[in-house]
Design an enzyme around this catalytic site. Structure first.
Site, PDB file in Angstrom:
ATOM      1  N   LYS A  70       0.836  -1.189   0.000  1.00  0.00           N
ATOM      2  CA  LYS A  70       0.000   0.000   0.000  1.00  0.00           C
ATOM      3  C   LYS A  70       0.881   1.254   0.000  1.00  0.00           C
ATOM      4  O   LYS A  70       1.887   1.306   0.699  1.00  0.00           O
ATOM      5  CB  LYS A  70      -0.902  -0.037   1.239  1.00  0.00           C
ATOM      6  N   SER A 146      -9.277   2.865   2.923  1.00  0.00           N
ATOM      7  CA  SER A 146      -8.254   3.472   2.099  1.00  0.00           C
ATOM      8  C   SER A 146      -7.391   2.448   1.349  1.00  0.00           C
ATOM      9  O   SER A 146      -6.578   2.826   0.509  1.00  0.00           O
ATOM     10  CB  SER A 146      -7.340   4.347   2.962  1.00  0.00           C
ATOM     11  N   SER A 170     -10.194   0.609   7.035  1.00  0.00           N
ATOM     12  CA  SER A 170      -9.535   0.633   5.735  1.00  0.00           C
ATOM     13  C   SER A 170      -9.043  -0.712   5.225  1.00  0.00           C
ATOM     14  O   SER A 170      -8.589  -0.796   4.083  1.00  0.00           O
ATOM     15  CB  SER A 170      -8.364   1.618   5.768  1.00  0.00           C
TER      16      SER A 170
END
Length: 489
Positions: A70, A146, A170
């Site tokens: 990520k 996210s 997230s």
């Protein structure tokens, strides 16, 4: 091996093929990169390439398996971690994050970084820096946030598992949007360093999104544990998490709640998702009981969550300015508005909001005196469409005026916070509880809507409940299998 064969394996299965010399790491990487080249222009999941040259001498439990990290909180030395912001797209990280180093030590072949909203501040992934990530099940819809880029990449078959993190849902929100398994570990179990001791006062933790429960468990085994510069040494499980896969979880008492104070009337598909779970749980012999009310004040928790988030966002924006030298024009309007609200928050109010987390923790602990787990939908409605949460033009212009005149703090005296709760949290009112209380929680893909969209269910456990969640998740994976479902992208 071709792509269709590749896609049938989870990360654990691919690692075994490599260990048995049935396939090479280079061959797997080539398949993953070819798949990325084919689908990434449509889903915009990967925003930066990471140089990768795998050898046959890789070691570790996932040796040779392609992997993505990520682009937020997962630094790769020498490459920028943009955090979804234009301001940070060219600022290189000085060192690997601890969790990235653990993935490398496990033999994973990291070849890209995935799309995130600016500073991870939204449950959708639509940054101006990179453009929106799209859901492989329906390209007009969000993959969540996210960790939206990671979830989209896994759902599209680029990799079987990818790095993720969770500060308010997230990991679980994108998993629910994309038909994946998403476990948020308990506070402190996974590392945040070396640059950060614990993010958001411990509310944010590191993890993965994956297609199988055994991958989720095995990944937790390799990333869990403290670090020398961490805030404390976490209690470790008595045995590996992956050994819990296939173990009988026993007869569990599970409390179920679908309505919330924020969303008193969730979408009928959210009810259907929970009903699917309840039927499976009942058939498996568990005791499931509908709760007449939530075991905590979810409306108050949402306000405290956002207030603390605003203040934290103000610090994040200032820190990004410091390391990049960027001006205000390099940050999104929404980010600057949120930061302005954070700066306008009295310090005593901020501390009070953080201190009230213990109140929610006590309420949840009281609930766990009677139940083993809490079951909710992960989402209150199906994945929203791309652009659905953009400010109306009139509000955009008004916000621009307030930002230009440095009077955005006046928004604190309007209904904007209530509006943000109503609009931005109304579809995801269930996930923040586990972050603020530090409890583990998992989203499982047990339901698809009539339109073919995933909509997961969430289980929240007490402290050190990761093993229970894994046992139950593996049991449900057998009872309501999802491995044969393939996104149409």
């Amino acid at each position: 091996m071709n792509f269709e064969e590749y896609r049938r394996y989870d990360a654990t299965g691919l690692a075994k093929l490599v260990a048995d010399r049935q396939v090479s790491p280079a061959e797997l990487l080539a398949i993953a990169q070819e798949r990325a080249a084919a689908v990434n222009p449509r889903i915009n999941a990967i925003v930066r390439d990471v140089p990768a040259a795998p050898s046959d001498d890789l070691d570790g439990p996932f040796a040779g398996v392609p992997f993505l990290i990520k682009d937020l909180g997962q630094d790769y030395a020498g490459l920028p971690t943009s955090q979804g912001s234009r301001a940070l797209k060219s600022v290189p990280a000085p060192a690997h994050s601890t969790i990235v180093q653990r993935w490398i030590d496990a033999g994973l072949v990291i070849f890209g970084k995935t799309n995130v909203p600016e500073f991870g501040a939204k449950g959708i992934t639509e940054p101006e820096a990179w453009g929106p990530a799209r859901n492989p099940w329906d390209l007009s819809r969000t993959p969540g946030g996210s960790s939206g880029g990671s979830a989209a990449a896994v759902a599209a078959g680029i990799v079987p598992c990818a790095g993720a993190s969770d500060g308010g849902g997230s990991i679980r929100i994108p998993s629910a949007c994309c038909g994946l398994v998403g476990l948020k570990p308990g506070r402190g179990l996974t590392p945040s360093g070396p640059g950060v001791g614990e993010a958001m006062h411990g509310a944010a933790v590191q993890g993965v999104v994956s297609r199988s429960v055994r991958d989720t468990a095995a990944m937790l085994d390799i990333i869990c544990g403290g670090e020398p510069f961490g805030p404390y040494v976490p209690a470790m499980p008595a045995k590996p998490f992956v050994s819990c896969v296939g173990e009988d979880p026993g007869r569990l008492r599970i409390g179920v709640r679908v309505p919330s104070a924020i969303t008193p009337n969730p979408h009928h598909e959210a009810y259907a998702a929970v009903q699917t779970a309840v039927r499976a749980l009942t058939d498996l012999g568990h005791d499931v009981e509908e709760l007449p009310q939530a075991p905590f004040d979810d409306a108050a928790l949402a306000r405290d969550f956002l207030l603390a988030w605003f203040v934290y966002s103000a610090w994040e924006l200032d820190e990004a300015k410091r390391v990049s030298g960027a001006g205000d024009d390099m940050f999104e309007r929404d980010t600057r508005v949120i930061a302005a609200l954070g700066r306008a928050t009295p310090s005593v109010d901020y501390v009070a909001a953080v201190q009230r987390r213990h109140q929610y923790t006590r309420q949840l602990t009281t609930f766990f005196e009677s139940y083993d787990l809490l079951l909710t939908p992960t989402l209150a409605l199906p994945p929203p469409r791309i652009g659905e949460f953009e400010l109306p033009i009139a509000l955009q212009r008004g916000a621009d005026v307030l930002l230009k005149t440095r009077t955005a703090r006046l928004l604190r005296y309007t209904r904007i916070v209530d509006d943000m709760i109503d609009k931005n949290l109304a579809w995801i009112p269930y996930t923040q509880l586990a972050n603020l209380t530090g409890r583990p929680a998992i989203s499982l893909p047990l339901h698809w809507t009539a339109d073919g969209l995933p909509l997961g269910v969430q289980f929240v456990a007490p402290l050190a409940g990761e093993s229970t969640l894994i046992r139950l998740a593996a049991q449900l994976e057998q009872a309501v299998p999802w491995a044969d479902r393939v996104a149409p992208v």
